[in-house]
Motif scaffolding. Sequence first.
Motif, PDB file in Angstrom:
ATOM      1  N   TYR A  57      -9.598  -3.203  12.411  1.00  0.00           N
ATOM      2  CA  TYR A  57      -8.812  -1.977  12.421  1.00  0.00           C
ATOM      3  C   TYR A  57      -9.521  -0.906  13.244  1.00  0.00           C
ATOM      4  O   TYR A  57     -10.746  -0.852  13.276  1.00  0.00           O
ATOM      5  CB  TYR A  57      -8.656  -1.449  10.977  1.00  0.00           C
ATOM      6  N   SER A 102       0.501  -5.077   2.878  1.00  0.00           N
ATOM      7  CA  SER A 102       0.405  -5.639   4.221  1.00  0.00           C
ATOM      8  C   SER A 102       0.397  -4.507   5.243  1.00  0.00           C
ATOM      9  O   SER A 102       0.738  -3.363   4.933  1.00  0.00           O
ATOM     10  CB  SER A 102       1.596  -6.542   4.492  1.00  0.00           C
ATOM     11  N   PHE A 103       0.039  -4.859   6.461  1.00  0.00           N
ATOM     12  CA  PHE A 103       0.092  -3.910   7.579  1.00  0.00           C
ATOM     13  C   PHE A 103       1.491  -3.295   7.658  1.00  0.00           C
ATOM     14  O   PHE A 103       1.651  -2.080   7.772  1.00  0.00           O
ATOM     15  CB  PHE A 103      -0.256  -4.655   8.872  1.00  0.00           C
ATOM     16  N   THR A 104       2.496  -4.157   7.573  1.00  0.00           N
ATOM     17  CA  THR A 104       3.885  -3.699   7.650  1.00  0.00           C
ATOM     18  C   THR A 104       4.207  -2.719   6.516  1.00  0.00           C
ATOM     19  O   THR A 104       4.796  -1.658   6.761  1.00  0.00           O
ATOM     20  CB  THR A 104       4.840  -4.913   7.626  1.00  0.00           C
ATOM     21  N   GLU A 148      -5.670  -8.941  14.498  1.00  0.00           N
ATOM     22  CA  GLU A 148      -5.816  -9.767  13.293  1.00  0.00           C
ATOM     23  C   GLU A 148      -5.770 -11.248  13.618  1.00  0.00           C
ATOM     24  O   GLU A 148      -4.869 -11.707  14.318  1.00  0.00           O
ATOM     25  CB  GLU A 148      -4.695  -9.444  12.291  1.00  0.00           C
ATOM     26  N   ARG A 162      -9.933 -10.881   4.481  1.00  0.00           N
ATOM     27  CA  ARG A 162      -9.161 -10.998   3.239  1.00  0.00           C
ATOM     28  C   ARG A 162      -8.802 -12.452   2.973  1.00  0.00           C
ATOM     29  O   ARG A 162      -8.328 -13.148   3.869  1.00  0.00           O
ATOM     30  CB  ARG A 162      -7.878 -10.162   3.326  1.00  0.00           C
ATOM     31  N   SER A 182       6.107 -10.024  10.507  1.00  0.00           N
ATOM     32  CA  SER A 182       5.251  -9.780   9.349  1.00  0.00           C
ATOM     33  C   SER A 182       4.962 -11.082   8.593  1.00  0.00           C
ATOM     34  O   SER A 182       5.871 -11.826   8.242  1.00  0.00           O
ATOM     35  CB  SER A 182       5.935  -8.789   8.410  1.00  0.00           C
ATOM     36  N   LEU A 183       3.693 -11.326   8.343  1.00  0.00           N
ATOM     37  CA  LEU A 183       3.281 -12.509   7.575  1.00  0.00           C
ATOM     38  C   LEU A 183       3.778 -12.421   6.136  1.00  0.00           C
ATOM     39  O   LEU A 183       4.309 -13.388   5.578  1.00  0.00           O
ATOM     40  CB  LEU A 183       1.749 -12.613   7.594  1.00  0.00           C
ATOM     41  N   TYR A 184       3.630 -11.222   5.535  1.00  0.00           N
ATOM     42  CA  TYR A 184       4.002 -11.084   4.131  1.00  0.00           C
ATOM     43  C   TYR A 184       5.522 -11.157   3.937  1.00  0.00           C
ATOM     44  O   TYR A 184       5.996 -11.600   2.901  1.00  0.00           O
ATOM     45  CB  TYR A 184       3.402  -9.801   3.535  1.00  0.00           C
ATOM     46  N   ARG A 199      -1.636  -5.651  16.455  1.00  0.00           N
ATOM     47  CA  ARG A 199      -0.745  -4.924  15.572  1.00  0.00           C
ATOM     48  C   ARG A 199      -0.554  -3.509  16.089  1.00  0.00           C
ATOM     49  O   ARG A 199      -1.520  -2.786  16.304  1.00  0.00           O
ATOM     50  CB  ARG A 199      -1.323  -4.869  14.134  1.00  0.00           C
ATOM     51  N   ARG A 228      -3.010 -11.732  16.387  1.00  0.00           N
ATOM     52  CA  ARG A 228      -1.979 -10.721  16.662  1.00  0.00           C
ATOM     53  C   ARG A 228      -2.560  -9.353  16.976  1.00  0.00           C
ATOM     54  O   ARG A 228      -3.528  -8.923  16.356  1.00  0.00           O
ATOM     55  CB  ARG A 228      -1.064 -10.568  15.436  1.00  0.00           C
ATOM     56  N   GLU A 271      -3.903 -17.231   2.600  1.00  0.00           N
ATOM     57  CA  GLU A 271      -4.277 -16.659   3.902  1.00  0.00           C
ATOM     58  C   GLU A 271      -5.772 -16.403   3.953  1.00  0.00           C
ATOM     59  O   GLU A 271      -6.398 -16.077   2.949  1.00  0.00           O
ATOM     60  CB  GLU A 271      -3.526 -15.339   4.185  1.00  0.00           C
ATOM     61  N   LYS A 273      -5.070   4.208   3.547  1.00  0.00           N
ATOM     62  CA  LYS A 273      -4.801   2.853   3.076  1.00  0.00           C
ATOM     63  C   LYS A 273      -5.613   2.587   1.825  1.00  0.00           C
ATOM     64  O   LYS A 273      -6.821   2.819   1.810  1.00  0.00           O
ATOM     65  CB  LYS A 273      -5.180   1.864   4.186  1.00  0.00           C
TER      66      LYS A 273
HETATM   67  C1  16G Z   1      -2.992  -6.451   6.347  1.00  0.00           C
HETATM   68  C2  16G Z   1      -4.048  -7.338   5.699  1.00  0.00           C
HETATM   69  C3  16G Z   1      -4.037  -8.716   6.284  1.00  0.00           C
HETATM   70  C4  16G Z   1      -2.645  -9.305   6.223  1.00  0.00           C
HETATM   71  C5  16G Z   1      -1.670  -8.382   6.916  1.00  0.00           C
HETATM   72  C6  16G Z   1      -0.256  -8.864   6.789  1.00  0.00           C
HETATM   73  C7  16G Z   1      -5.714  -5.594   5.328  1.00  0.00           C
HETATM   74  C8  16G Z   1      -7.103  -5.137   5.506  1.00  0.00           C
HETATM   75  N1  16G Z   1      -5.369  -6.768   5.856  1.00  0.00           N
HETATM   76  O1  16G Z   1      -3.362  -6.125   7.656  1.00  0.00           O
HETATM   77  O2  16G Z   1      -4.918  -9.531   5.524  1.00  0.00           O
HETATM   78  O3  16G Z   1      -2.612 -10.570   6.831  1.00  0.00           O
HETATM   79  O4  16G Z   1      -1.732  -7.086   6.343  1.00  0.00           O
HETATM   80  O5  16G Z   1       0.562  -7.941   7.437  1.00  0.00           O
HETATM   81  O6  16G Z   1      -4.937  -4.919   4.694  1.00  0.00           O
HETATM   82  P1  16G Z   1       2.023  -8.286   7.933  1.00  0.00           P
HETATM   83  O7  16G Z   1       2.817  -8.725   6.759  1.00  0.00           O
HETATM   84  O8  16G Z   1       2.508  -7.019   8.531  1.00  0.00           O
HETATM   85  O9  16G Z   1       1.895  -9.401   8.938  1.00  0.00           O
END
Ligand code: 16G
Length: 242
Positions: free
Chosen positions: A227, A90-92, A147, A210, A165-167, A137, A135, A221, A83
């Motif tokens: 992790y 994002s995690f996703t 998270e 973050r 996914s948040l993003y 993950r 959440r 956010e 990473k």
């Molecule tokens: C990552 C980010 C986190 C963010 C998440 C959104 C790091 C260390 N942290 O885990 O801040 O909220 O991705 O992921 O990278 P999502 O879109 O899959 O929910």
Amino acid sequence: SEFRRQSDARRAPAYQHLRRSLQHAIENGELTAGQALPGERELGKLLDLSRVTVRKAIAGLVADGLLVQRQGAGTFVAERIVKSFSRLTSFTDDLRARGLDPRSTFLERSLGEVTPEEAMALNLSPGAGVIRYYRLRTADGVALALERTVVPASVIAHPDFVENSLYEAFAKLGIRPARALQRLRAIAFDAEQARLMNLPEGAPGLFIERRTFLDDGRVVEFTRSFYRGDAYDFVAELQSEP
Ligand code: 16G
């Protein structure tokens, strides 16, 4: 029956023993990341163990995230997730890039009033509304992180808007994160976290905080991620000082 009980009693330690020795082999590098394991039948013959024993040991290591099974291809030693520490992914994003299926299990999803700590992190005034997520993950069923995310209610109006996914939810709303500030530190998973992650208490982890900003400076956010320490390599390209 008596016979069944006896054979079960004899079988249980055998699969645990195999599971432990495979785990050691992975941890000390005798088996390396990406390496293919012999098939169940072959491994059983090699070690003089039943196929059931081999299957149980492998299933345990898959659940632990140490082995991965690919349909039709076989069983492999899991590779660590690389990473970037300098890209706003994002995690996703990270897990999809590896062909894995990232998921969120919501342990908490609520609307509330900002706490003083959150107000500082998000640049909000006292009394402002925030949405909180906690959440678990996972990727292909293996727990990789916990998270806790706080988002201003002015950004995401309803907690249910984030499904996985948040993003992705940000993207749907036309919100484009522009930059983020991150802090990383080593931690040991406490009893509660370890239970949720299916890890032993005290297992090593990486705590990453973050704060993500939009172009106009708004914070969208504040996330505290935990992790798995044994699953991730964080990499960054460094430039010499001018
Ligand atoms: C990552 C980010 C986190 C963010 C998440 C959104 C790091 C260390 N942290 O885990 O801040 O909220 O991705 O992921 O990278 P999502 O879109 O899959 O929910």
